[in-house]
Design a protein around this motif. Structure first.
Motif, PDB file in Angstrom:
ATOM      1  N   THR A   1      -5.259  -1.567   4.446  1.00  0.00           N
ATOM      2  CA  THR A   1      -4.369  -2.299   3.461  1.00  0.00           C
ATOM      3  C   THR A   1      -3.091  -2.194   3.712  1.00  0.00           C
ATOM      4  OG1 THR A   1      -6.099  -1.661   1.822  1.00  0.00           O
ATOM      5  CG2 THR A   1      -4.201  -2.246   0.963  1.00  0.00           C
ATOM      6  N   ASP A  57      -0.087  -5.293   2.228  1.00  0.00           N
ATOM      7  CA  ASP A  57      -0.434  -5.244   0.750  1.00  0.00           C
ATOM      8  C   ASP A  57      -0.050  -3.885  -0.089  1.00  0.00           C
ATOM      9  OD1 ASP A  57      -1.366  -5.855  -1.783  1.00  0.00           O
ATOM     10  OD2 ASP A  57      -3.406  -6.665  -1.131  1.00  0.00           O
ATOM     11  N   ALA A  83      -2.118  -3.229  -3.592  1.00  0.00           N
ATOM     12  CA  ALA A  83      -3.289  -2.699  -3.445  1.00  0.00           C
ATOM     13  C   ALA A  83      -3.629  -1.529  -3.065  1.00  0.00           C
ATOM     14  CB  ALA A  83      -4.132  -3.546  -2.328  1.00  0.00           C
ATOM     15  N   ARG A  95      -5.012   1.993  -4.684  1.00  0.00           N
ATOM     16  CA  ARG A  95      -6.224   2.696  -3.843  1.00  0.00           C
ATOM     17  C   ARG A  95      -5.888   4.024  -3.720  1.00  0.00           C
ATOM     18  NH1 ARG A  95     -10.890   0.091  -2.564  1.00  0.00           N
ATOM     19  NH2 ARG A  95     -11.937   1.953  -1.497  1.00  0.00           N
TER      20      ARG A  95
END
Length: 352
Positions: free
Chosen positions: A104, A109, A112, A116
């Motif tokens: 990621t 990103d 995101a 996470r």
């Protein structure tokens, strides 16, 4: 032998399947512990000690009963130990989360990646950039390699089912009530202290194993050893620094700094030398975690049939010797029915 086989089989299940996706027993325990907390909570350590004793004592008792019931049924014992080991381990999930976080971050990103992070630790990710997200992940992988892999295997090797279940119960309670907050400042102290005590040996073993396997991720054993010896006791936790310092040395990065949680912040000493972690370091951290797990399960499986057997034999011999020494004294000092009872006790002791 049944415990050794069960530990190996349970580790293999975790390696292949990861955590059970539905009806996870640890989640069920957490719900039961939460209900017990609501009934017992008071802002003092006495209530926290009672809560900890009941919440940990229940799984330990369950494990002891199961172990006693399968004493002469090695296949059943091995199956139960395998199921318990699979339930309490979290190695595959830990490595998966680190790998996904790395992908990621490499994709740029950040939203995101921030979402996470909650799968790994309780820090507030809202303002964290790539470096801080990567640092949080490396630190979580290092610490949880001990908490979710090495420590359960070690306690399973030493104490079988009661050790597996009791350790996971104590570690879960620490996550629930052991953190510093207004509500748990006193109530959560017994759970936190118990978790610290249970992890004293596993965390140090994790640090040493991290150093030993550092080359699997292109790390330098000598540098990892030097950083571990220099920095491991700088961390405010008696255990986390053992794992994080070794990981920092193995990866050649610098961990520590300011951690922002929801409503509070902490400044941690720096561990290691070199640059701050980046996305590229997360795959290496996951590889080290996996290698440490393999080494730990090998040691755990060997213990019951090597050192554990020796410890058991010495303990039994000591108990028999103590019973024999007590026997003649009791028989000489007692008369009538009491003396007869004392004689029975001596014969039982001599027969074990």
């Amino acid at each position: 032998m049944a415990n050794a086989v069960g530990l190996l089989a349970g580790y293999a299940l975790d390696r292949a399947l990861g955590d059970p996706r539905r009806w996870h027993p640890v989640a069920g325990f957490g719900q039961a512990a939460g209900a017990l907390e609501r009934r017992l909570y008071r802002p003092d350590r006495t209530a926290g000690a009672a809560f900890t004793a009941l919440a940990v004592g229940g799984p330990v008792l369950l494990g002891a009963v199961a172990a006693a019931a399968t004493r002469h049924r090695p296949v059943t014992r091995a199956v139960l130990v395998a199921a318990g080991t699979w339930t309490v381990l979290g190695g595959r999930t830990l490595r998966h989360e680190a790998t996904v976080m790395g992908l990621t971050l490499r994709n740029g990103d950040l939203p995101a990646a921030r979402r996470r992070l909650g799968h790994l630790c309780g820090r507030d990710p809202s303002t964290l950039g790539e470096s801080e997200l990567a640092r949080a992940t490396v630190e979580s992988v290092a610490e949880n390699t001990s908490d979710a892999v090495v420590a359960p295997l070690l306690w399973g090797a030493v104490a079988g089912l009661p050790g597996l279940l009791g350790y996971r119960a104590a570690n879960t309670l620490d996550a629930m009530v052991g953190h510093r907050s207004t509500r748990y400042a006193r109530f959560g102290t017994p759970a936190a202290r118990l978790d610290d005590a249970l992890n004293l040996v596993p965390s140090r073993l994790t640090g040493l194993l991290t150093i030993a396997v550092a080359p699997v991720a292109h790390g330098d054993r000598q540098r990892a050893w030097q950083v571990w010896r220099r920095d491991r006791n700088d961390h405010p936790s008696p255990n986390a620094g053992q794992c994080e310092a070794a990981m920092a040395g193995a990866l050649g990065v610098r961990l520590g700094g300011r951690n922002i949680y929801f409503g509070r912040s902490e400044v941690r000493p720096f561990l290691g030398d070199g640059p701050r972690p980046e996305a590229r370091h997360l795959k290496r951290a996951a590889r080290i975690s996996g290698a440490v797990g393999l080494a730990a399960v090998g040691l755990a499986a060997a213990y019951p049939v090597t050192l554990g057997r020796l410890v058991g034999a010495v303990s039994r011999r000591a108990l028999v010797g103590a019973a024999r020494r007590r026997g003649p004294v009791a028989a000489a000092g007692e008369r009538g029915p009491a003396g007869a009872a004392g004689g029975v006790a001596v014969r039982r002791g001599s027969g074990r």
